[in-house]
Scaffold this motif. Sequence first.
Motif, short mmCIF file in Angstrom:
data_model
loop_
_atom_site.label_atom_id
_atom_site.label_comp_id
_atom_site.label_asym_id
_atom_site.label_seq_id
_atom_site.Cartn_x
_atom_site.Cartn_y
_atom_site.Cartn_z
N VAL A 1 1.68 7.37 6.04
CA VAL A 1 2.73 7.25 7.06
C VAL A 1 3.84 8.25 6.77
O VAL A 1 4.25 9.03 7.63
CB VAL A 1 3.30 5.82 7.10
N GLU B 1 -1.92 3.74 2.81
CA GLU B 1 -1.44 3.83 4.19
C GLU B 1 0.04 4.17 4.24
O GLU B 1 0.50 4.92 5.09
CB GLU B 1 -1.69 2.53 4.95
N ARG C 1 4.08 -1.94 11.66
CA ARG C 1 4.21 -0.55 11.27
C ARG C 1 3.87 -0.40 9.79
O ARG C 1 4.51 -1.00 8.93
CB ARG C 1 5.64 -0.09 11.53
N GLY C 2 2.86 0.43 9.50
CA GLY C 2 2.46 0.63 8.11
C GLY C 2 1.83 -0.59 7.49
O GLY C 2 1.69 -0.70 6.29
N GLU D 1 4.70 11.76 8.84
CA GLU D 1 6.01 11.93 9.48
C GLU D 1 6.72 13.18 8.98
O GLU D 1 7.41 13.86 9.73
CB GLU D 1 6.89 10.71 9.22
#
Length: 457
Positions: free
Chosen positions: A344, A340, A121-122, A348
């Motif tokens: 993210v 990035e 993730r990320g 969100e």
Amino acid sequence: MPGTAPPSGMRDFLPEDVRRREYVIGIIKRVYERYGFEPLETPAAENLETLLGKYGEEGNKLIFKILRRGEHEATGQADLALRYDLTVPLARVVAQYQAKLPRPFKRYQIQPVWRADRPGRGRFREFYQCDVDSLGSTSPLVEAELCGAVSDALTELGFKGFRFRINHRRRLTRLLRAFRIPPELHERALVALDKLDKVGPDGVAAELRNGGLGADSVKAFLAFYGLVQTAPGTYGADVSLLALDMSESASSNTMAESDEMSAAENLRAILELTKGTSAESRMHYDPFLARGLSYYTGAIMEVNVADLAGSLGGGGRYDNLVGMFSGQHIPACGFSLGLERILVVMTERGMFPPSLATSPADVMVATFDAAGAGPAMRVAGVLRGAGLRVMVYPDPDRIGRQIKYADGRGIPFVAILGEDEIKAGTVTVKNLARQTQRTYQQSAAGAAIREALTGRG
RNA sequence: GUGGGUGUAGCUCAGGGGCAGAGCGCCUGACUGUGGCUCAGGAGGUCGCGGGUUCGAAACCCGUCACCCACCCCA
């Protein structure tokens, strides 16, 4: 079938993705330019030896190597590698163009870097970093200015609750010495300390024990942690800068003491100079901040937001890196934002302006048959001349289908060009949202659409 | 590198030894110069791949690959 997914950890960016990325990059660039940083780009690949030995043991393993080509290919040896970060290439460039570049030299660089680790993730194997660096000065003003610039950029992107954590490499070594941690375990212990905000003091203590550290080390850590915690204004204040000196004064030797004091003063000076920048209220001394890269020599910084486990970016002073290429001592300090990570969080939280969800065009020209193609091209040209973004639907499909296409792409106007319009030198402009349409002289349509567009806001 | 999970239509997923499914999307028509709504119809699949068990496997077993989650590490 070869499969259509891009390589693991690398991504295709569809138009919507690219718009979001360019929006963020644009803001960061503008802010950095405002501080007098100049743009720099370097090749994707570097000679392998340029990169080796700059990032520490873990970093070496994560370098993406490129096999030698031609007759040497069979050996399986690498001579090139994809860049691992933007800092080492910068140091190389500064060493290479010493005579050409001003000193101090301030540059920003927004380009992809590659790391051969496992995606998560990320986390990616190919990702963009947004670096700003100043070379040629040891002044604490440099660190303060970098924090200010990064803070401005994040603020302009719409971030509110971010915090800078700052520490000093020399203080860190001293802290480890105070905990009586043998040098060979330093790297391991730093990793454990760095996790404090994630796993808490007990977690760190457990890590230290697992790392083979004696009970007295663990005890010393917990004692120091307690001291920092009970100090007023903890983590946020100069007060905690003193804690280390207090805890350590008994067993220190003079050399280490003065070294330590200069590090503390350096931090204090940086914090002092951030006053008046947008970073001021966001600066927090964190005696446990470590950071992985081995080239840092002085202050180290990291910027975090609450709802992301990792950091948005980090940086620090690396006074000896250029010297590894040129033999000439050029002090340097930089900060790197992870594009990035920023994306993210912004995705969100829905931090992108609505205007980003833009259509590819303001107007689409629709036609009924092949004979309309030529006139459509000419009308499109006229409309572009009026400053509009115009596309021409290439096939004489059913008009409903053409309108549906425009609607689906978010194109607000369709310029319909049929036999009647062509004969009369007019064009029928349909407003898709309002379900209205009106016929204009072709020369007047552009202005009318522009007016309707600005009216829409 | 370690542990767990998931692989079925373009997308999101259901099914659980006996005919390959749904929703969304796409296409066609109702509507031959006008989109969204509605209705009717249609296309689209080697059920990740290889092997095994079985009269029969998408399902069960073994292997393998890919992806996801956690650990590790990082931006």
